[in-house]
Design an enzyme around this catalytic site. Structure first.
Site, PDB file in Angstrom:
ATOM      1  N   ASP A 268      12.732 -69.843  42.126  1.00  0.00           N
ATOM      2  CA  ASP A 268      13.657 -69.170  43.037  1.00  0.00           C
ATOM      3  C   ASP A 268      13.537 -67.662  42.980  1.00  0.00           C
ATOM      4  O   ASP A 268      13.360 -66.996  44.004  1.00  0.00           O
ATOM      5  CB  ASP A 268      15.097 -69.597  42.730  1.00  0.00           C
ATOM      6  CG  ASP A 268      15.372 -71.048  43.074  1.00  0.00           C
ATOM      7  OD1 ASP A 268      14.563 -71.906  42.690  1.00  0.00           O
ATOM      8  OD2 ASP A 268      16.390 -71.317  43.723  1.00  0.00           O
TER       9      ASP A 268
ATOM     10  N   ARG B  67      26.174 -66.321  31.761  1.00  0.00           N
ATOM     11  CA  ARG B  67      26.196 -65.560  33.015  1.00  0.00           C
ATOM     12  C   ARG B  67      26.918 -64.217  32.906  1.00  0.00           C
ATOM     13  O   ARG B  67      26.414 -63.206  33.370  1.00  0.00           O
ATOM     14  CB  ARG B  67      26.786 -66.409  34.141  1.00  0.00           C
ATOM     15  CG  ARG B  67      25.942 -67.627  34.516  1.00  0.00           C
ATOM     16  CD  ARG B  67      24.467 -67.364  34.479  1.00  0.00           C
ATOM     17  NE  ARG B  67      23.659 -68.472  34.992  1.00  0.00           N
ATOM     18  CZ  ARG B  67      22.475 -68.786  34.514  1.00  0.00           C
ATOM     19  NH1 ARG B  67      21.961 -68.098  33.506  1.00  0.00           N
ATOM     20  NH2 ARG B  67      21.786 -69.787  35.035  1.00  0.00           N
TER      21      ARG B  67
ATOM     22  N   SER C  83      15.310 -78.063  37.961  1.00  0.00           N
ATOM     23  CA  SER C  83      15.570 -76.706  37.489  1.00  0.00           C
ATOM     24  C   SER C  83      16.004 -76.755  36.033  1.00  0.00           C
ATOM     25  O   SER C  83      16.791 -77.615  35.636  1.00  0.00           O
ATOM     26  CB  SER C  83      16.660 -76.055  38.345  1.00  0.00           C
ATOM     27  OG  SER C  83      17.022 -74.793  37.836  1.00  0.00           O
TER      28      SER C  83
ATOM     29  N   ASP D  10      27.085 -70.703  39.480  1.00  0.00           N
ATOM     30  CA  ASP D  10      26.542 -69.449  38.974  1.00  0.00           C
ATOM     31  C   ASP D  10      26.761 -68.279  39.926  1.00  0.00           C
ATOM     32  O   ASP D  10      26.928 -67.140  39.482  1.00  0.00           O
ATOM     33  CB  ASP D  10      25.052 -69.604  38.667  1.00  0.00           C
ATOM     34  CG  ASP D  10      24.812 -70.305  37.337  1.00  0.00           C
ATOM     35  OD1 ASP D  10      25.759 -70.381  36.538  1.00  0.00           O
ATOM     36  OD2 ASP D  10      23.682 -70.762  37.104  1.00  0.00           O
TER      37      ASP D  10
END
Length: 400
Positions: free
Chosen positions: A17, A96, A181, A125
């Site tokens: 990505d 994060r 992923s 996210d």
């Protein structure tokens, strides 16, 4: 090439990505600065730097924030016994806000008005990154390609991204044969998307977990919450106990291959409720976090007042929900961290445990702050307890 739109700092991982997004942002006219946070993932960071520059990044920042991740994010979660929906130890959710700190720092340093990320428009996210960025720098503007029609209509799925990567000569680790992923850090590794989106699919074998050939016993020493000597590992009957810094202690506790994987400690396959309102399937491996969770839970029960612990359990549930949903920097989450931290002052001691066949077994514990009175509770010694007093206690409680 589009007209210049200014500088954007991209949260860059080097995966499918963000590699494609880097090139796409340049197509849109942005000057791209790639930011890669080292939070303990196994990565060739120099290769990632060269790749980002080859794809057209103006600059590349690689920051080792692993110590900050452990001390400022993982330890508070351990102290809280944080567990989302009874099972998830929040490995990604904790990372994060840590990454967002770095993003904002570089954006301010470079006077960049934009931050970009590769989080999907359907996931958690995007919320975690952006709430943290706005809390730390309210004037920042976020570019989220997966929420822009010109991006997601062009790339409706990962196959289209892979075609784009092939067309532009972008090397990526994802192939049609392994279309999922992965997210890895010191806390855990997660797998989602692709064939794993079918909740019936059993794909454990292709995840490549390491093997373990024996049972191990461990000792975790806690001083006011975080372990300060972790782990003392006993292989056979020869103990090894070395004082460790928090980061080194966590790294040791990760028990890398071949020690960690075969018995499956900390491996879960769950369907969870995302903050945005949908359910998603995720596979998580958190061996170190699982061991710490059980060890800390045990020493906390041993040293903490009963009524304080009841209140703290409620705070832990709320803390876990806030972290999962991306509210790390909210006033209420800061308040909870303070309260939970205060509750940890008596949580001091040593826990001995073993791991075997996917389970963590507590073997024993000791603490200078223990509230356990062996004489008082003994069936063989009366101690400072008058059994006749229990009669009135029972009568009073039976009145209603």
């Amino acid at each position: 090439m589009a007209q210049s739109k200014g500088t954007v700092v991209l949260a860059y991982s080097g995966g499918l990505d963000t590699s494609c997004i880097l090139v796409w942002l340049k197509e849109q006219g942005y000057d791209v600065i790639a930011y890669l946070a080292n939070i303990g993932q196994k990565e060739d960071f120099e290769a990632a730097r060269k790749k980002a520059l080859a794809l057209g990044a103006k600059k590349v920042y690689i920051e080792d924030v692993s110590r900050e991740f452990v001390e400022s994010f993982i330890w508070p979660a351990v102290q809280a016994n944080a567990l989302y929906e009874d099972r998830y130890l929040l490995g990604t959710a904790l990372a994060r806000p840590c990454i967002a700190r770095g993003l904002v720092g570089i954006a301010q340093q470079e006077r960049a008005p934009y931050i970009a990320h590769g989080a999907t428009g359907k996931g958690n996210d995007q919320v975690r990154f952006e709430l943290s960025c706005y809390a730390l720098c309210p004037k920042i503007k976020v570019v989220a390609p997966w929420r822009l029609p010109e991006f997601y209509q062009r790339f409706p799925g990962r196959r289209e991204l892979m075609d784009y990567a092939k067309k532009h000569g972008i090397p990526v680790p994802v192939t049609p044969q392994t279309p999922w992923s992965m997210d890895e850090n010191l806390m855990h590794i997660s797998y989602e998307a692709g064939i794993l989106e079918n909740p019936k699919v059993i794909d454990h074998g292709s995840r490549g977990a390491g093997g373990v050939s024996c049972t191990c016993s461990l000792i975790g020493n806690f001083t006011a919450g975080p372990p300060v000597c972790w782990p003392a590992v006993i292989w056979g009957f020869s103990p090894l106990s070395t004082p460790l810094t928090p980061l080194w202690g966590w790294d040791c506790c990760s028990l890398p291959s071949p020690r960690r994987g075969k018995h499956g400690v900390g491996r879960i396959d769950i369907v969870e409720n995302r903050f945005v309102g949908m359910k998603s399937r995720g596979i998580y491996e958190t061996p170190a976090g699982t061991i710490l969770y059980h060890a800390h839970l045990d020493i906390e029960a041993f040293t903490m007042d009963r009524e304080v612990r009841k209140i703290k359990q409620g705070l832990s549930l709320k803390f876990s929900e806030l972290v999962y949903n991306g509210f790390w920097h909210s006033p209420e989450c800061e308040f909870l961290r303070e309260c939970i931290g205060r509750s940890q002052e008596p949580v001091v001691g040593t826990v001995r445990l073993s791991v075997f066949k996917g389970h963590v077994y507590i073997l024993g514990r000791e603490s200078p702050r223990s509230l356990y009175n062996e004489e008082l509770v003994s069936m063989n010694v009366q101690g400072d307890y008058e059994p006749a007093d229990a009669t009135g206690f029972i009568n009073i409680n039976s009145l209603r």
